[in-house]
Design an enzyme around this catalytic site. Structure first.
Site, PDB file in Angstrom:
ATOM      1  N   GLU A 180      26.415  11.681   3.351  1.00  0.00           N
ATOM      2  CA  GLU A 180      26.972  13.038   3.256  1.00  0.00           C
ATOM      3  C   GLU A 180      25.867  14.067   3.026  1.00  0.00           C
ATOM      4  O   GLU A 180      24.703  13.731   2.797  1.00  0.00           O
ATOM      5  CB  GLU A 180      28.025  13.081   2.147  1.00  0.00           C
ATOM      6  CG  GLU A 180      29.192  12.144   2.462  1.00  0.00           C
ATOM      7  CD  GLU A 180      30.327  12.237   1.461  1.00  0.00           C
ATOM      8  OE1 GLU A 180      30.170  12.862   0.393  1.00  0.00           O
ATOM      9  OE2 GLU A 180      31.402  11.669   1.767  1.00  0.00           O
ATOM     10  N   CYS A 221      37.825   6.830  11.623  1.00  0.00           N
ATOM     11  CA  CYS A 221      38.321   8.133  12.084  1.00  0.00           C
ATOM     12  C   CYS A 221      38.291   8.190  13.615  1.00  0.00           C
ATOM     13  O   CYS A 221      37.689   7.343  14.289  1.00  0.00           O
ATOM     14  CB  CYS A 221      37.499   9.269  11.474  1.00  0.00           C
ATOM     15  SG  CYS A 221      35.900   9.523  12.272  1.00  0.00           S
ATOM     16  N   CYS A 251      29.775   9.474   9.279  1.00  0.00           N
ATOM     17  CA  CYS A 251      30.518   8.274   8.872  1.00  0.00           C
ATOM     18  C   CYS A 251      29.633   7.031   8.988  1.00  0.00           C
ATOM     19  O   CYS A 251      28.684   6.987   9.788  1.00  0.00           O
ATOM     20  CB  CYS A 251      31.727   8.062   9.781  1.00  0.00           C
ATOM     21  SG  CYS A 251      33.026   9.275   9.612  1.00  0.00           S
ATOM     22  N   CYS A 274      34.793   8.327  15.325  1.00  0.00           N
ATOM     23  CA  CYS A 274      34.116   7.022  15.373  1.00  0.00           C
ATOM     24  C   CYS A 274      34.738   6.132  16.440  1.00  0.00           C
ATOM     25  O   CYS A 274      34.030   5.396  17.138  1.00  0.00           O
ATOM     26  CB  CYS A 274      34.175   6.342  14.011  1.00  0.00           C
ATOM     27  SG  CYS A 274      33.075   7.110  12.806  1.00  0.00           S
ATOM     28  N   ASN A 280      28.107   5.639   5.102  1.00  0.00           N
ATOM     29  CA  ASN A 280      28.303   7.091   5.259  1.00  0.00           C
ATOM     30  C   ASN A 280      27.225   7.847   4.487  1.00  0.00           C
ATOM     31  O   ASN A 280      26.824   7.457   3.395  1.00  0.00           O
ATOM     32  CB  ASN A 280      29.720   7.537   4.885  1.00  0.00           C
ATOM     33  CG  ASN A 280      30.157   7.179   3.486  1.00  0.00           C
ATOM     34  OD1 ASN A 280      29.723   6.168   2.937  1.00  0.00           O
ATOM     35  ND2 ASN A 280      31.010   7.994   2.914  1.00  0.00           N
ATOM     36  N   GLU A 308      30.398   4.139  10.344  1.00  0.00           N
ATOM     37  CA  GLU A 308      30.476   3.462  11.647  1.00  0.00           C
ATOM     38  C   GLU A 308      29.530   4.096  12.655  1.00  0.00           C
ATOM     39  O   GLU A 308      28.821   3.404  13.390  1.00  0.00           O
ATOM     40  CB  GLU A 308      31.911   3.542  12.204  1.00  0.00           C
ATOM     41  CG  GLU A 308      32.965   2.888  11.340  1.00  0.00           C
ATOM     42  CD  GLU A 308      33.571   3.842  10.320  1.00  0.00           C
ATOM     43  OE1 GLU A 308      32.830   4.665   9.730  1.00  0.00           O
ATOM     44  OE2 GLU A 308      34.794   3.776  10.122  1.00  0.00           O
TER      45      GLU A 308
END
Ligand code: THU
Length: 160
Positions: free
Chosen positions: A64, A112, A73, A115, A62, A75
């Site tokens: 940010e 999530c 994210c 993803c 991830n 993934e």
């Protein structure tokens, strides 16, 4: 009118060594990927590793950003990197680990919804099932295909 029941099968493991050796290897790659997570805001570090059909492993973590929605994210970082660098190669397995402060949590790191939707698209594109391994040091789950974590998948066929 009738009520319909949906059954989902998955495998639960209580340790890494219970897993298939190839899955163990992919989890270790996800743990390596987690080390490159950039998550100064949430402090939740996620690593993902994807095995392509030819055995190539692509990692992601991830990333940010101070402008929160600009981050991504682990993934999706991994999947986009895989399709950007190895277009047309099926993603046959994806392992995920997560934890605060670069720790690996003892419970599975579950992806999530966004993803899952991206996984679904790449699975449809390749026509081959993508297995998903959600790792935790005390409990892990393996799902054999994206459909099992995203029932009633929306794909472009729904539009036709
Ligand atoms: N995150 C992931 O990278 N993957 C997941 O499956 C869940 C959430 C990231 C997004 C954000 O950087 C941080 O974890 C906290 O939500």
């Amino acid at each position: 009118m009738k009520t319909v029941k949906l059954d989902i099968n998955y495998t639960e493991y209580s340790s890494l060594t219970e897993m298939d050796p190839k899955d163990q290897e992919l989890v270790k790659e996800a743990i390596k990927a987690q080390k490159n997570s950039y998550a100064p805001y949430s402090k939740f570090n996620v690593g993902a590793a994807i095995r392509l059909e030819d055995g190539t492993v692509v990692r992601g973590s991830n990333q940010e950003n101070a402008a929160y929605p600009s981050g991504l994210c682990a993934e999706r970082t991994a999947m986009f990197a895989a399709n950007a660098n190895y277009p047309g190669k099926a993603m046959v397995s994806l392992a995920i680990v997560g934890g605060f402060g670069y720790d690996v949590a003892d419970t599975p790191c579950t992806p999530c919804g966004a993803c899952r939707q991206v996984m679904a698209e790449y699975q449809t594109l390749s026509g081959k099932p993508m297995s998903i391994i959600m790792f935790g040091t005390k409990k892990s789950w393996k799902f054999d295909k994206v459909d099992d974590i995203l029932p009633f998948i929306f794909d472009s066929f729904n539009e036709k």
